[in-house]
Design a protein around this motif. Structure first.
Motif, PDB file in Angstrom:
ATOM      1  N   TYR A 130       0.800  -1.221   0.000  1.00  0.00           N
ATOM      2  CA  TYR A 130       0.000   0.000   0.000  1.00  0.00           C
ATOM      3  C   TYR A 130       0.838   1.280   0.000  1.00  0.00           C
ATOM      4  O   TYR A 130       0.319   2.361  -0.249  1.00  0.00           O
ATOM      5  N   ALA A 131       2.122   1.164   0.274  1.00  0.00           N
ATOM      6  CA  ALA A 131       3.000   2.338   0.316  1.00  0.00           C
ATOM      7  C   ALA A 131       3.052   3.071  -1.018  1.00  0.00           C
ATOM      8  O   ALA A 131       3.397   4.252  -1.075  1.00  0.00           O
ATOM      9  N   ILE A 132       2.676   2.400  -2.092  1.00  0.00           N
ATOM     10  CA  ILE A 132       2.697   3.044  -3.408  1.00  0.00           C
ATOM     11  C   ILE A 132       1.662   4.162  -3.495  1.00  0.00           C
ATOM     12  O   ILE A 132       1.836   5.103  -4.276  1.00  0.00           O
ATOM     13  N   LEU A 133       0.604   4.098  -2.721  1.00  0.00           N
ATOM     14  CA  LEU A 133      -0.428   5.144  -2.781  1.00  0.00           C
ATOM     15  C   LEU A 133       0.119   6.509  -2.377  1.00  0.00           C
ATOM     16  O   LEU A 133       0.066   7.449  -3.174  1.00  0.00           O
ATOM     17  N   PRO A 134       0.670   6.675  -1.166  1.00  0.00           N
ATOM     18  CA  PRO A 134       1.218   8.001  -0.849  1.00  0.00           C
ATOM     19  C   PRO A 134       2.437   8.355  -1.706  1.00  0.00           C
ATOM     20  O   PRO A 134       2.635   9.523  -2.055  1.00  0.00           O
ATOM     21  N   LEU A 135       3.226   7.368  -2.092  1.00  0.00           N
ATOM     22  CA  LEU A 135       4.388   7.641  -2.935  1.00  0.00           C
ATOM     23  C   LEU A 135       3.967   8.201  -4.293  1.00  0.00           C
ATOM     24  O   LEU A 135       4.502   9.217  -4.751  1.00  0.00           O
ATOM     25  N   SER A 136       3.004   7.567  -4.922  1.00  0.00           N
ATOM     26  CA  SER A 136       2.535   8.079  -6.218  1.00  0.00           C
ATOM     27  C   SER A 136       1.834   9.423  -6.051  1.00  0.00           C
ATOM     28  O   SER A 136       1.926  10.287  -6.927  1.00  0.00           O
ATOM     29  N   GLY A 137       1.155   9.624  -4.931  1.00  0.00           N
ATOM     30  CA  GLY A 137       0.540  10.927  -4.655  1.00  0.00           C
ATOM     31  C   GLY A 137       1.579  12.031  -4.576  1.00  0.00           C
ATOM     32  O   GLY A 137       1.395  13.113  -5.143  1.00  0.00           O
ATOM     33  N   ILE A 138       2.677  11.763  -3.899  1.00  0.00           N
ATOM     34  CA  ILE A 138       3.756  12.749  -3.805  1.00  0.00           C
ATOM     35  C   ILE A 138       4.333  13.043  -5.183  1.00  0.00           C
ATOM     36  O   ILE A 138       4.572  14.203  -5.539  1.00  0.00           O
ATOM     37  N   LEU A 139       4.525  12.008  -5.979  1.00  0.00           N
ATOM     38  CA  LEU A 139       5.062  12.196  -7.332  1.00  0.00           C
ATOM     39  C   LEU A 139       4.110  13.023  -8.198  1.00  0.00           C
ATOM     40  O   LEU A 139       4.540  13.919  -8.932  1.00  0.00           O
ATOM     41  N   ILE A 140       2.822  12.732  -8.107  1.00  0.00           N
ATOM     42  CA  ILE A 140       1.823  13.487  -8.880  1.00  0.00           C
ATOM     43  C   ILE A 140       1.824  14.952  -8.450  1.00  0.00           C
ATOM     44  O   ILE A 140       1.773  15.860  -9.286  1.00  0.00           O
TER      45      ILE A 140
END
Length: 164
Positions: A130-140
């Motif tokens: 699930y760590a990909i959710l905040p990580l991709s949010g930061i990238l976006i």
């Protein structure tokens, strides 16, 4: 700013390419174990699912950064100059708001819940998945801030050209 975008683009593209290559090898392995050896691997199935989620969200961030996402240009094509800039900035801010609410806040909640869950086949806690959710949010968010800066720079450059 272009240097930051370039580094992020190259890194994300490389990570997505590696994940896709890994998924291809994993899917091939899964087919061979299932149909040749008649002993399907549940571990590879879970790894494939989690990798698909990761490559999808990282790819989505990359697409936002390159402004290749699906959009309706019907409205934006009608606005030029300052009104076009305002619409562009508003759109980017709206995407940032969604990324903050859905990916960051929601993603952090998911990571917290995932810490209490375990993948039975891989024996890892789901917070890693699930760590990909905040990580991709930061990238976006980073990409959209870069898009806003780029839009303002293009507008200023076009204004300077008109004055000359």
């Amino acid at each position: 700013m272009e240097k930051i975008r370039s580094v992020m683009d190259k890194a994300l593209a490389a990570i997505c390419a590696l994940l896709l290559a890994f998924m291809t090898v994993l899917a091939t392995y899964q087919v061979i174990t299932r149909y040749v050896f008649k002993a399907p691997s549940t571990m590879s199935e879970d790894m494939l699912s989690y990798s698909f989620v990761w490559v999808s969200l990282l790819g989505a961030a990359l697409v936002f950064g390159q402004k290749n996402h699906m959009r309706l240009s019907l409205l934006s094509d009608k606005f030029k100059g300052a009104s076009g800039l305002v619409l562009s900035i508003f759109t980017e801010l709206l995407i940032i708001a969604i990324a903050v609410i859905v990916f960051l806040v929601g993603g952090i909640d998911f990571v917290g819940v995932g810490a209490l869950q375990a993948s039975p086949t891989l024996n890892i806690t789901m917070d890693f998945v699930y760590a990909i959710l905040p990580l991709s949010g930061i990238l976006i968010i980073i990409y959209n801030v870069l898009n806003i800066i780029q839009s303002i720079q293009k507008f200023n450059d076009s204004e300077k050209e008109e004055l000359q």
